[in-house]
Design a protein around this motif. Structure first.
Motif, PDB file in Angstrom:
ATOM      1  N   ARG A   2      28.764 -35.837 -51.072  1.00 42.83           N
ATOM      2  CA  ARG A   2      28.627 -35.611 -52.514  1.00 42.83           C
ATOM      3  C   ARG A   2      28.351 -36.912 -53.270  1.00 42.83           C
ATOM      4  O   ARG A   2      27.901 -36.889 -54.409  1.00 42.83           O
ATOM      5  N   ARG A  58      27.582 -35.345 -68.164  1.00 40.29           N
ATOM      6  CA  ARG A  58      28.997 -35.157 -67.822  1.00 40.29           C
ATOM      7  C   ARG A  58      29.275 -33.714 -67.416  1.00 40.29           C
ATOM      8  O   ARG A  58      29.991 -33.450 -66.457  1.00 40.29           O
ATOM      9  N   GLU A  59      28.717 -32.781 -68.151  1.00 37.06           N
ATOM     10  CA  GLU A  59      28.916 -31.367 -67.816  1.00 37.06           C
ATOM     11  C   GLU A  59      28.298 -31.027 -66.459  1.00 37.06           C
ATOM     12  O   GLU A  59      28.878 -30.264 -65.688  1.00 37.06           O
ATOM     13  N   ASP A  60      27.137 -31.590 -66.170  1.00 38.23           N
ATOM     14  CA  ASP A  60      26.477 -31.329 -64.882  1.00 38.23           C
ATOM     15  C   ASP A  60      27.330 -31.846 -63.719  1.00 38.23           C
ATOM     16  O   ASP A  60      27.502 -31.161 -62.714  1.00 38.23           O
ATOM     17  N   LYS A 118      30.575 -32.477 -63.760  1.00 31.76           N
ATOM     18  CA  LYS A 118      31.818 -31.700 -63.713  1.00 31.76           C
ATOM     19  C   LYS A 118      31.583 -30.357 -63.017  1.00 31.76           C
ATOM     20  O   LYS A 118      32.347 -29.966 -62.126  1.00 31.76           O
ATOM     21  N   GLU A 119      30.531 -29.676 -63.405  1.00 32.27           N
ATOM     22  CA  GLU A 119      30.215 -28.374 -62.811  1.00 32.27           C
ATOM     23  C   GLU A 119      29.934 -28.510 -61.313  1.00 32.27           C
ATOM     24  O   GLU A 119      30.408 -27.711 -60.506  1.00 32.27           O
ATOM     25  N   TYR A 120      29.204 -29.566 -60.943  1.00 29.59           N
ATOM     26  CA  TYR A 120      28.887 -29.784 -59.523  1.00 29.59           C
ATOM     27  C   TYR A 120      30.158 -30.029 -58.717  1.00 29.59           C
ATOM     28  O   TYR A 120      30.358 -29.430 -57.655  1.00 29.59           O
ATOM     29  N   GLU A 161      33.233 -29.283 -59.463  1.00 25.48           N
ATOM     30  CA  GLU A 161      34.153 -28.140 -59.478  1.00 25.48           C
ATOM     31  C   GLU A 161      33.665 -27.012 -58.569  1.00 25.48           C
ATOM     32  O   GLU A 161      34.432 -26.119 -58.249  1.00 25.48           O
ATOM     33  N   SER A 162      32.419 -27.066 -58.180  1.00 27.13           N
ATOM     34  CA  SER A 162      31.889 -26.008 -57.311  1.00 27.13           C
ATOM     35  C   SER A 162      31.589 -26.502 -55.892  1.00 27.13           C
ATOM     36  O   SER A 162      31.217 -25.716 -55.028  1.00 27.13           O
ATOM     37  N   THR A 163      31.733 -27.810 -55.654  1.00 29.33           N
ATOM     38  CA  THR A 163      31.403 -28.365 -54.340  1.00 29.33           C
ATOM     39  C   THR A 163      32.620 -29.091 -53.777  1.00 29.33           C
ATOM     40  O   THR A 163      32.925 -30.214 -54.189  1.00 29.33           O
TER      41      THR A 163
END
Length: 101
Positions: A33, A79-81, A83-85, A87-89
């Protein structure tokens, strides 16, 4: 002259074998990651986050030692991208990073 060339070839081959063995012995597994997070950062390597560059900032984010807002050139969408990545990986152990905004 032939002796010098032969000696250079032997030394070169010996060093090549030594480097190959060293690369196997000292291989370090890296979190897959890490490069994804580096690619999402602005990659300006400005150091305003307190880290020596974006790669170190990405590692600090993965280690939960840094907040995303520390990246000054980055915007809210970045930042949102990230965070989303994250939180899902999960990592290889199935654990998720607790992203600090």
């Amino acid at each position: 002259m032939t002796t010098v060339i032969l000696l250079a070839l032997i030394i070169s081959a010996s060093l090549a074998i030594l480097l190959s063995l060293a690369s196997v012995v000292f291989h370090v597994d890296e979190d897959p990651r890490l490069q994804d997070v580096v690619d999402m950062l602005p990659n300006q390597n400005c150091g305003l986050c307190g880290n020596p560059g974006c790669r170190a900032m990405a590692q600090a984010i993965l280690n939960e030692d840094a907040k995303l807002t520390q990246c000054k050139p980055g915007d809210q969408a970045m930042r949102e991208d990230i965070k989303e990545y994250l939180e899902s990986t999960p990592n290889e152990d199935g654990e998720f990073v607790k992203v600090k905004m």
